[in-house]
Design a protein around this motif. Structure first.
Motif, PDB file in Angstrom:
ATOM      1  N   GLY A  85       3.478   5.697  -5.726  1.00 14.23           N
ATOM      2  CA  GLY A  85       3.322   5.732  -7.180  1.00 14.23           C
ATOM      3  C   GLY A  85       2.238   6.692  -7.621  1.00 14.23           C
ATOM      4  O   GLY A  85       2.393   7.428  -8.605  1.00 14.23           O
ATOM      5  N   ILE A  86       1.132   6.730  -6.893  1.00 10.16           N
ATOM      6  CA  ILE A  86       0.038   7.647  -7.229  1.00 10.16           C
ATOM      7  C   ILE A  86       0.479   9.094  -7.049  1.00 10.16           C
ATOM      8  O   ILE A  86       0.121   9.968  -7.848  1.00 10.16           O
ATOM      9  CB  ILE A  86      -1.208   7.325  -6.385  1.00 10.16           C
ATOM     10  CG1 ILE A  86      -1.810   5.992  -6.849  1.00 10.16           C
ATOM     11  CG2 ILE A  86      -2.245   8.427  -6.471  1.00 10.16           C
ATOM     12  CD1 ILE A  86      -2.951   5.495  -5.998  1.00 10.16           C
ATOM     13  N   GLU A  87       1.259   9.376  -6.030  1.00  6.21           N
ATOM     14  CA  GLU A  87       1.730  10.746  -5.795  1.00  6.21           C
ATOM     15  C   GLU A  87       2.631  11.236  -6.930  1.00  6.21           C
ATOM     16  O   GLU A  87       2.702  12.437  -7.185  1.00  6.21           O
ATOM     17  CB  GLU A  87       2.489  10.821  -4.470  1.00  6.21           C
ATOM     18  CG  GLU A  87       1.587  10.717  -3.258  1.00  6.21           C
ATOM     19  CD  GLU A  87       2.366  10.698  -1.961  1.00  6.21           C
ATOM     20  OE1 GLU A  87       3.601  10.876  -1.983  1.00  6.21           O
ATOM     21  OE2 GLU A  87       1.740  10.499  -0.911  1.00  6.21           O
ATOM     22  N   HIS A  88       3.314  10.333  -7.623  1.00  2.00           N
ATOM     23  CA  HIS A  88       4.202  10.719  -8.715  1.00  2.00           C
ATOM     24  C   HIS A  88       3.494  10.799 -10.061  1.00  2.00           C
ATOM     25  O   HIS A  88       4.095  11.172 -11.060  1.00  2.00           O
ATOM     26  CB  HIS A  88       5.381   9.731  -8.818  1.00  2.00           C
ATOM     27  CG  HIS A  88       6.372   9.916  -7.716  1.00  2.00           C
ATOM     28  ND1 HIS A  88       6.284   9.241  -6.524  1.00  2.00           N
ATOM     29  CD2 HIS A  88       7.449  10.722  -7.610  1.00  2.00           C
ATOM     30  CE1 HIS A  88       7.283   9.598  -5.749  1.00  2.00           C
ATOM     31  NE2 HIS A  88       8.008  10.518  -6.367  1.00  2.00           N
ATOM     32  N   MET A  89       2.198  10.464 -10.096  1.00  2.00           N
ATOM     33  CA  MET A  89       1.455  10.532 -11.360  1.00  2.00           C
ATOM     34  C   MET A  89       1.114  11.982 -11.685  1.00  2.00           C
ATOM     35  O   MET A  89       0.863  12.783 -10.786  1.00  2.00           O
ATOM     36  CB  MET A  89       0.158   9.720 -11.247  1.00  2.00           C
ATOM     37  CG  MET A  89       0.382   8.227 -11.136  1.00  2.00           C
ATOM     38  SD  MET A  89      -1.160   7.332 -10.866  1.00  2.00           S
ATOM     39  CE  MET A  89      -1.907   7.484 -12.460  1.00  2.00           C
ATOM     40  N   PRO A  90       1.096  12.314 -12.968  1.00  2.17           N
ATOM     41  CA  PRO A  90       0.654  13.666 -13.349  1.00  2.17           C
ATOM     42  C   PRO A  90      -0.823  13.844 -12.992  1.00  2.17           C
ATOM     43  O   PRO A  90      -1.589  12.880 -12.994  1.00  2.17           O
ATOM     44  CB  PRO A  90       0.847  13.708 -14.862  1.00  2.17           C
ATOM     45  CG  PRO A  90       1.561  12.465 -15.238  1.00  2.17           C
ATOM     46  CD  PRO A  90       1.524  11.536 -14.090  1.00  2.17           C
ATOM     47  N   PRO A  91      -1.245  15.058 -12.678  1.00  3.88           N
ATOM     48  CA  PRO A  91      -2.635  15.303 -12.255  1.00  3.88           C
ATOM     49  C   PRO A  91      -3.673  14.836 -13.269  1.00  3.88           C
ATOM     50  O   PRO A  91      -4.763  14.418 -12.884  1.00  3.88           O
ATOM     51  CB  PRO A  91      -2.700  16.818 -12.074  1.00  3.88           C
ATOM     52  CG  PRO A  91      -1.293  17.246 -11.876  1.00  3.88           C
ATOM     53  CD  PRO A  91      -0.439  16.269 -12.601  1.00  3.88           C
TER      54      PRO A  91
ATOM     55  N   LEU B 138       0.829  -1.210   0.000  1.00  2.00           N
ATOM     56  CA  LEU B 138       0.000   0.000   0.000  1.00  2.00           C
ATOM     57  C   LEU B 138       0.861   1.257   0.000  1.00  2.00           C
ATOM     58  O   LEU B 138       0.550   2.232  -0.698  1.00  2.00           O
ATOM     59  CB  LEU B 138      -0.930  -0.007   1.213  1.00  2.00           C
ATOM     60  CG  LEU B 138      -1.893   1.151   1.341  1.00  2.00           C
ATOM     61  CD1 LEU B 138      -2.808   1.243   0.130  1.00  2.00           C
ATOM     62  CD2 LEU B 138      -2.706   1.011   2.614  1.00  2.00           C
ATOM     63  N   THR B 139       1.941   1.257   0.730  1.00  2.00           N
ATOM     64  CA  THR B 139       2.861   2.402   0.747  1.00  2.00           C
ATOM     65  C   THR B 139       3.442   2.635  -0.641  1.00  2.00           C
ATOM     66  O   THR B 139       3.531   3.782  -1.102  1.00  2.00           O
ATOM     67  CB  THR B 139       3.987   2.156   1.765  1.00  2.00           C
ATOM     68  OG1 THR B 139       3.399   1.982   3.060  1.00  2.00           O
ATOM     69  CG2 THR B 139       4.960   3.313   1.804  1.00  2.00           C
ATOM     70  N   ARG B 140       3.834   1.546  -1.336  1.00  2.00           N
ATOM     71  CA  ARG B 140       4.375   1.687  -2.697  1.00  2.00           C
ATOM     72  C   ARG B 140       3.317   2.205  -3.667  1.00  2.00           C
ATOM     73  O   ARG B 140       3.604   3.041  -4.529  1.00  2.00           O
ATOM     74  CB  ARG B 140       4.927   0.355  -3.193  1.00  2.00           C
ATOM     75  CG  ARG B 140       6.224  -0.056  -2.527  1.00  2.00           C
ATOM     76  CD  ARG B 140       6.937  -1.185  -3.249  1.00  2.00           C
ATOM     77  NE  ARG B 140       6.079  -2.292  -3.617  1.00  2.00           N
ATOM     78  CZ  ARG B 140       5.903  -3.402  -2.897  1.00  2.00           C
ATOM     79  NH1 ARG B 140       6.539  -3.539  -1.753  1.00  2.00           N
ATOM     80  NH2 ARG B 140       5.122  -4.364  -3.324  1.00  2.00           N
ATOM     81  N   VAL B 141       2.078   1.745  -3.520  1.00  2.00           N
ATOM     82  CA  VAL B 141       0.999   2.224  -4.398  1.00  2.00           C
ATOM     83  C   VAL B 141       0.752   3.710  -4.164  1.00  2.00           C
ATOM     84  O   VAL B 141       0.630   4.490  -5.121  1.00  2.00           O
ATOM     85  CB  VAL B 141      -0.294   1.413  -4.163  1.00  2.00           C
ATOM     86  CG1 VAL B 141      -1.494   2.066  -4.830  1.00  2.00           C
ATOM     87  CG2 VAL B 141      -0.127  -0.013  -4.666  1.00  2.00           C
ATOM     88  N   ARG B 142       0.691   4.113  -2.915  1.00  2.00           N
ATOM     89  CA  ARG B 142       0.473   5.536  -2.610  1.00  2.00           C
ATOM     90  C   ARG B 142       1.611   6.397  -3.162  1.00  2.00           C
ATOM     91  O   ARG B 142       1.377   7.479  -3.698  1.00  2.00           O
ATOM     92  CB  ARG B 142       0.341   5.742  -1.109  1.00  2.00           C
ATOM     93  CG  ARG B 142      -0.976   5.271  -0.569  1.00  2.00           C
ATOM     94  CD  ARG B 142      -1.090   5.549   0.903  1.00  2.00           C
ATOM     95  NE  ARG B 142      -2.420   5.177   1.375  1.00  2.00           N
ATOM     96  CZ  ARG B 142      -2.706   4.878   2.625  1.00  2.00           C
ATOM     97  NH1 ARG B 142      -1.759   4.938   3.549  1.00  2.00           N
ATOM     98  NH2 ARG B 142      -3.919   4.543   2.971  1.00  2.00           N
TER      99      ARG B 142
END
Length: 79
Positions: free
Chosen positions: A64-70, A58-62
């Motif tokens: 990864g989501i934070e590094h996605m473009p808006p 879950l930490t890795r998924v979060r």
């Protein structure tokens, strides 16, 4: 380490005590057939290793989501 003086008497008393315990248990909770009694006692919660692995994932998924473009983010993310 020494054992009982009379092994036969010891085994007989142990068997009698287990029989009384089983009778009391059945009187309180009803008869259980083999594995059904074990299933009632089994713990369905995940083991600690699984919890730790799931939290790390879950930490890795979060992250990864934070590094996605808006633009690519879903409109609603679960909290």
């Amino acid at each position: 380490m020494c054992g009982p003086d009379n092994v036969e008497a010891y085994l007989l008393r142990t068997a009698e005590a287990r029989g009384r315990d089983a009778w009391r248990r059945e009187k309180l909770w009803g008869a259980a057939d083999g594995d059904e009694g074990l299933e009632a006692l089994s713990d369905t919660a995940p083991i600690q290793d699984e919890v730790i692995i799931a939290r790390a994932r879950l930490t890795r998924v979060r992250a990864g989501i934070e590094h996605m473009p808006p633009r690519t983010l879903p409109s609603r993310l679960p909290q």
